[in-house]
Design a protein around this motif. Structure first.
Motif, mmCIF file in Angstrom:
data_model
loop_
_atom_site.group_PDB
_atom_site.id
_atom_site.type_symbol
_atom_site.label_atom_id
_atom_site.label_comp_id
_atom_site.label_asym_id
_atom_site.label_seq_id
_atom_site.Cartn_x
_atom_site.Cartn_y
_atom_site.Cartn_z
ATOM 1 N N LEU A 75 0.796 -1.230 0.000
ATOM 2 C CA LEU A 75 0.000 0.000 0.000
ATOM 3 C C LEU A 75 0.831 1.283 0.000
ATOM 4 C CD1 LEU A 75 -2.597 -1.020 2.753
ATOM 5 C CD2 LEU A 75 -2.821 -1.288 0.272
ATOM 6 N N GLY A 76 2.130 1.164 0.178
ATOM 7 C CA GLY A 76 2.980 2.333 0.342
ATOM 8 C C GLY A 76 2.987 3.302 -0.815
ATOM 9 N N SER A 77 2.710 2.829 -2.008
ATOM 10 C CA SER A 77 2.715 3.731 -3.165
ATOM 11 C C SER A 77 1.362 4.397 -3.388
ATOM 12 C CB SER A 77 3.113 2.956 -4.420
ATOM 13 O OG SER A 77 2.126 1.982 -4.723
ATOM 14 N N LYS A 78 0.366 4.023 -2.597
ATOM 15 C CA LYS A 78 -0.987 4.571 -2.761
ATOM 16 C C LYS A 78 -1.128 5.885 -2.009
ATOM 17 C CE LYS A 78 -2.650 0.708 -4.588
ATOM 18 N NZ LYS A 78 -2.585 0.643 -6.017
ATOM 19 N N ARG A 79 -1.873 6.796 -2.602
ATOM 20 C CA ARG A 79 -2.277 7.999 -1.891
ATOM 21 C C ARG A 79 -3.391 7.590 -0.935
ATOM 22 N NH1 ARG A 79 -0.540 12.585 -3.614
ATOM 23 N NH2 ARG A 79 -2.362 13.781 -2.967
ATOM 24 N N LEU A 80 -3.566 8.314 0.159
ATOM 25 C CA LEU A 80 -4.619 7.967 1.114
ATOM 26 C C LEU A 80 -5.981 7.874 0.446
ATOM 27 C CD1 LEU A 80 -3.604 10.116 4.199
ATOM 28 C CD2 LEU A 80 -3.514 7.630 3.995
ATOM 29 N N SER A 81 -6.240 8.764 -0.487
ATOM 30 C CA SER A 81 -7.537 8.765 -1.168
ATOM 31 C C SER A 81 -7.730 7.547 -2.062
ATOM 32 C CB SER A 81 -7.706 10.049 -1.984
ATOM 33 O OG SER A 81 -6.692 10.128 -2.968
ATOM 34 N N GLN A 82 -6.648 6.825 -2.362
ATOM 35 C CA GLN A 82 -6.744 5.626 -3.197
ATOM 36 C C GLN A 82 -6.989 4.358 -2.385
ATOM 37 O OE1 GLN A 82 -2.825 6.216 -4.991
ATOM 38 N NE2 GLN A 82 -3.831 6.370 -6.994
ATOM 39 N N VAL A 83 -6.904 4.451 -1.092
ATOM 40 C CA VAL A 83 -7.108 3.277 -0.248
ATOM 41 C C VAL A 83 -8.603 3.131 -0.012
ATOM 42 C CG1 VAL A 83 -6.579 2.155 1.943
ATOM 43 C CG2 VAL A 83 -4.854 3.561 0.813
ATOM 44 N N THR A 84 -9.175 2.156 -0.697
ATOM 45 C CA THR A 84 -10.614 1.931 -0.671
ATOM 46 C C THR A 84 -10.952 0.715 0.190
ATOM 47 O OG1 THR A 84 -10.542 0.455 -2.569
ATOM 48 C CG2 THR A 84 -10.796 2.829 -3.027
ATOM 49 N N PRO A 85 -12.218 0.574 0.560
ATOM 50 C CA PRO A 85 -12.624 -0.628 1.281
ATOM 51 C C PRO A 85 -12.277 -1.907 0.524
ATOM 52 C CG PRO A 85 -14.329 1.024 1.446
ATOM 53 C CD PRO A 85 -13.307 1.549 0.467
ATOM 54 N N ALA A 86 -12.496 -1.907 -0.779
ATOM 55 C CA ALA A 86 -12.183 -3.099 -1.578
ATOM 56 C C ALA A 86 -10.687 -3.411 -1.546
ATOM 57 C CB ALA A 86 -12.654 -2.906 -3.022
ATOM 58 N N LEU A 87 -9.866 -2.384 -1.614
ATOM 59 C CA LEU A 87 -8.417 -2.590 -1.566
ATOM 60 C C LEU A 87 -8.007 -3.196 -0.230
ATOM 61 C CD1 LEU A 87 -5.646 -2.123 -2.987
ATOM 62 C CD2 LEU A 87 -5.574 0.060 -1.769
ATOM 63 N N LEU A 88 -8.559 -2.682 0.868
ATOM 64 C CA LEU A 88 -8.221 -3.222 2.181
ATOM 65 C C LEU A 88 -8.745 -4.642 2.366
ATOM 66 C CD1 LEU A 88 -8.660 -0.085 4.408
ATOM 67 C CD2 LEU A 88 -6.530 -1.217 3.789
ATOM 68 N N ASP A 89 -9.952 -4.905 1.879
ATOM 69 C CA ASP A 89 -10.475 -6.278 1.935
ATOM 70 C C ASP A 89 -9.512 -7.239 1.256
ATOM 71 O OD1 ASP A 89 -12.798 -5.704 3.307
ATOM 72 O OD2 ASP A 89 -14.084 -5.750 1.542
ATOM 73 N N SER A 90 -9.074 -6.863 0.075
ATOM 74 C CA SER A 90 -8.161 -7.699 -0.692
ATOM 75 C C SER A 90 -6.816 -7.850 0.017
ATOM 76 C CB SER A 90 -7.959 -7.077 -2.083
ATOM 77 O OG SER A 90 -7.004 -7.790 -2.813
#
Length: 125
Positions: A32-47
């Motif tokens: 997740l380190g390359s993601k902007r905070l706004s790019q961290v979605t529920p689906a991304l965290l679930d995965s």
């Protein structure tokens, strides 16, 4: 990551700091380190959590629920601070914060939410 450590670090034991640094370096940063905070979605965290449980450890072995809870505590604390500092303004980010504390998700992964929240201890402050 460094800003978060500056704020919460003084209240943590040295062993807790080592554990959070390890979780960040080995698990969170690569995924997740390359993601902007706004790019961290529920689906991304679930995965992300599902991948950690299925094969996020050494040689592709799934991580223990306790290890995934530790990653959860780290991310939850980081997102809470980001929201408090108003670094997160996108609705998706607020949803992401809720998803990582969602008891139904943890239960579906076979992890007791009560033990996940108790794991937060002083680190979530």
């Amino acid at each position: 990551h460094q800003e978060w450590l500056t704020v919460v670090g003084p209240g943590l034991s040295p062993s807790t700091m080592v554990g959070y640094e390890k979780s960040w370096r080995l698990r969170v940063q690569p995924a997740l380190g390359s993601k902007r905070l706004s790019q961290v979605t529920p689906a991304l965290l679930d995965s992300f959590y599902a991948k950690l449980l299925a094969g996020g450890g050494v040689a592709g072995v799934g991580l223990s629920p306790a290890t995934v809870r530790a990653v959860h505590v780290l991310l939850s604390s980081m997102f809470t601070l980001a929201e408090r500092w108003e670094w997160v303004s996108a609705p998706g980010a607020s949803l992401a914060i809720r998803v990582i504390t969602n008891a139904d998700w943890w239960a579906s992964a076979g992890i007791s939410f009560s033990s996940a929240s108790s794991c937060a201890g002083s680190s979530a402050r």
